[in-house]
Design a protein around this motif. Structure first.
Motif, PDB file in Angstrom:
ATOM      1  N   ARG A  53     -26.712  24.868  17.683  1.00 27.38           N
ATOM      2  CA  ARG A  53     -27.241  26.051  18.355  1.00 27.38           C
ATOM      3  C   ARG A  53     -26.816  26.116  19.821  1.00 27.38           C
ATOM      4  O   ARG A  53     -27.034  27.122  20.491  1.00 27.38           O
ATOM      5  CB  ARG A  53     -28.760  26.085  18.210  1.00 27.38           C
ATOM      6  CG  ARG A  53     -29.211  26.438  16.778  1.00 27.38           C
ATOM      7  CD  ARG A  53     -30.704  26.730  16.724  1.00 27.38           C
ATOM      8  NE  ARG A  53     -31.505  25.533  16.883  1.00 27.38           N
ATOM      9  CZ  ARG A  53     -31.860  24.742  15.867  1.00 27.38           C
ATOM     10  NH1 ARG A  53     -31.464  25.014  14.637  1.00 27.38           N
ATOM     11  NH2 ARG A  53     -32.608  23.675  16.082  1.00 27.38           N
ATOM     12  N   ALA A  54     -26.259  25.018  20.313  1.00 26.91           N
ATOM     13  CA  ALA A  54     -25.747  25.047  21.679  1.00 26.91           C
ATOM     14  C   ALA A  54     -24.505  25.928  21.704  1.00 26.91           C
ATOM     15  O   ALA A  54     -23.499  25.631  21.066  1.00 26.91           O
ATOM     16  CB  ALA A  54     -25.413  23.628  22.141  1.00 26.91           C
ATOM     17  N   LYS A  55     -24.594  27.007  22.443  1.00 31.45           N
ATOM     18  CA  LYS A  55     -23.536  28.014  22.408  1.00 31.45           C
ATOM     19  C   LYS A  55     -22.186  27.440  22.816  1.00 31.45           C
ATOM     20  O   LYS A  55     -21.160  27.701  22.173  1.00 31.45           O
ATOM     21  CB  LYS A  55     -23.909  29.178  23.306  1.00 31.45           C
ATOM     22  CG  LYS A  55     -22.898  30.316  23.278  1.00 31.45           C
ATOM     23  CD  LYS A  55     -23.356  31.481  24.142  1.00 31.45           C
ATOM     24  CE  LYS A  55     -22.331  32.606  24.116  1.00 31.45           C
ATOM     25  NZ  LYS A  55     -22.769  33.748  24.955  1.00 31.45           N
ATOM     26  N   SER A  56     -22.163  26.624  23.864  1.00 30.69           N
ATOM     27  CA  SER A  56     -20.884  26.116  24.343  1.00 30.69           C
ATOM     28  C   SER A  56     -20.254  25.159  23.336  1.00 30.69           C
ATOM     29  O   SER A  56     -19.032  25.172  23.139  1.00 30.69           O
ATOM     30  CB  SER A  56     -21.053  25.414  25.694  1.00 30.69           C
ATOM     31  OG  SER A  56     -21.967  24.344  25.610  1.00 30.69           O
ATOM     32  N   ARG A  57     -21.080  24.368  22.651  1.00 32.15           N
ATOM     33  CA  ARG A  57     -20.532  23.447  21.649  1.00 32.15           C
ATOM     34  C   ARG A  57     -19.929  24.228  20.484  1.00 32.15           C
ATOM     35  O   ARG A  57     -18.848  23.923  19.997  1.00 32.15           O
ATOM     36  CB  ARG A  57     -21.604  22.492  21.136  1.00 32.15           C
ATOM     37  CG  ARG A  57     -21.081  21.485  20.103  1.00 32.15           C
ATOM     38  CD  ARG A  57     -22.230  20.676  19.504  1.00 32.15           C
ATOM     39  NE  ARG A  57     -21.742  19.664  18.569  1.00 32.15           N
ATOM     40  CZ  ARG A  57     -21.431  19.889  17.300  1.00 32.15           C
ATOM     41  NH1 ARG A  57     -21.541  21.120  16.804  1.00 32.15           N
ATOM     42  NH2 ARG A  57     -21.005  18.917  16.526  1.00 32.15           N
ATOM     43  N   ASN A  58     -20.656  25.228  20.045  1.00 31.50           N
ATOM     44  CA  ASN A  58     -20.166  26.058  18.940  1.00 31.50           C
ATOM     45  C   ASN A  58     -18.860  26.749  19.322  1.00 31.50           C
ATOM     46  O   ASN A  58     -17.951  26.894  18.501  1.00 31.50           O
ATOM     47  CB  ASN A  58     -21.217  27.101  18.558  1.00 31.50           C
ATOM     48  CG  ASN A  58     -21.575  27.034  17.084  1.00 31.50           C
ATOM     49  OD1 ASN A  58     -21.355  26.034  16.426  1.00 31.50           O
ATOM     50  ND2 ASN A  58     -22.138  28.119  16.571  1.00 31.50           N
ATOM     51  N   THR A  59     -18.775  27.191  20.565  1.00 36.11           N
ATOM     52  CA  THR A  59     -17.557  27.842  21.035  1.00 36.11           C
ATOM     53  C   THR A  59     -16.382  26.875  21.005  1.00 36.11           C
ATOM     54  O   THR A  59     -15.271  27.234  20.592  1.00 36.11           O
ATOM     55  CB  THR A  59     -17.763  28.378  22.467  1.00 36.11           C
ATOM     56  OG1 THR A  59     -18.828  29.332  22.463  1.00 36.11           O
ATOM     57  CG2 THR A  59     -16.501  29.036  22.995  1.00 36.11           C
ATOM     58  N   ILE A  60     -16.621  25.640  21.420  1.00 41.36           N
ATOM     59  CA  ILE A  60     -15.561  24.623  21.419  1.00 41.36           C
ATOM     60  C   ILE A  60     -15.150  24.287  19.992  1.00 41.36           C
ATOM     61  O   ILE A  60     -13.959  24.169  19.685  1.00 41.36           O
ATOM     62  CB  ILE A  60     -16.037  23.357  22.163  1.00 41.36           C
ATOM     63  CG1 ILE A  60     -16.203  23.652  23.655  1.00 41.36           C
ATOM     64  CG2 ILE A  60     -15.044  22.207  21.965  1.00 41.36           C
ATOM     65  CD1 ILE A  60     -16.949  22.572  24.421  1.00 41.36           C
TER      66      ILE A  60
END
Length: 247
Positions: A33-40
């Motif tokens: 759910r961490a947006k930046s992790r999902n983006t990476i």
């Protein structure tokens, strides 16, 4: 006879297969759910999921994700750690669904054939998934540590059942994983015939000591549909669902 209350996950654990524990899946779900992790992760899938995606740098992933290197290191220690997590996300629920099917299959030979065919037909249907599997697997366990272990369990069962005639399960595991990895390159390159997964399955089983007739029979049986979890539980939001790969 009393009806079994055993869950599918408990059944495959009893057979010796590994899946991510429920608590671990919840932990991973929270991290996703961490947006930046999902983006990476989505950017990594995009970079590795190309035919020329063999050599990917952290800079390439950060550029695709639109994040700084510092953000990358907030989630992953290095590129190897990212590849490990990417493989877990690409194979975790898919492999779990494959093994949910094993209880309905006749023996380890049919289980091996079905697993080979599922993976290769999935790569044929979703080439980005196939290329990401290929490129993020090296170096390390082909298709991830869990898949590596589970293949060994099935082959050991085939030896115990007297179906396979090879010196050790480890030799069989290396034959199977090497063949599937190479075949996945051919399939995702678009250079194979429609029944190539069945041909690979047949010849892997022959390498295990089965007769050509028996290996062909097992490899040509109707391929059952995977449980919905294989294509409904997609971790990376931008990754296309694998869809129905049954006959």
């Amino acid at each position: 006879m009393a009806e079994s209350t055993e869950t599918p996950d408990e059944a495959i654990a009893r057979m010796g297969y590994r899946t991510a524990p429920n608590g671990r899946r919840a932990e991973i779900g929270a991290a996703r759910r961490a947006k930046s992790r999902n983006t990476i992760m989505a950017a990594a899938f995009d970079c590795y999921g190309r035919e020329n995606g063999r050599f990917v740098r952290i800079e390439d992933i950060c550029k695709s994700a639109g994040v700084a290197r510092g953000t990358f290191y907030n989630h992953f220690g290095d590129l190897e750690a990212l590849r490990y997590q990417l493989l877990e996300e690409l194979t975790g629920e898919f492999d779990r669904a494959v093994h949910h099917m094993f209880g309905a299959l006749e023996n380890a030979a049919e289980q091996s054939a079905v697993a080979i065919r599922y993976y290769l037909h999935a790569a044929e249907k979703n080439r980005a998934w196939g290329w990401a599997m290929i490129h993020s697997s090296a170096p390390g366990h082909t298709f991830g540590e869990m898949v590596w272990h589970n293949a060994l369990v099935t082959i050991r069962r085939g030896l115990d059942e007297g179906l396979f005639h090879i010196p050790t399960a480890e030799i069989g595991r290396d034959i199977l994983m090497g063949s599937v990895a190479s075949a996945m390159v051919s399939v995702t390159s678009g250079t194979t015939v429609s029944d190539y997964p069945e041909q690979i399955s047949e010849h892997v089983l022959m390498a295990f000591g089965m007769s050509r007739a028996a290996a062909r029979d097992v490899s040509r049986r109707p391929l059952p549909a995977l449980p919905a979890i294989a294509h409904d539980t997609i971790v990376i939001a931008s990754m296309p669902a694998l869809g129905d790969i049954s006959d």
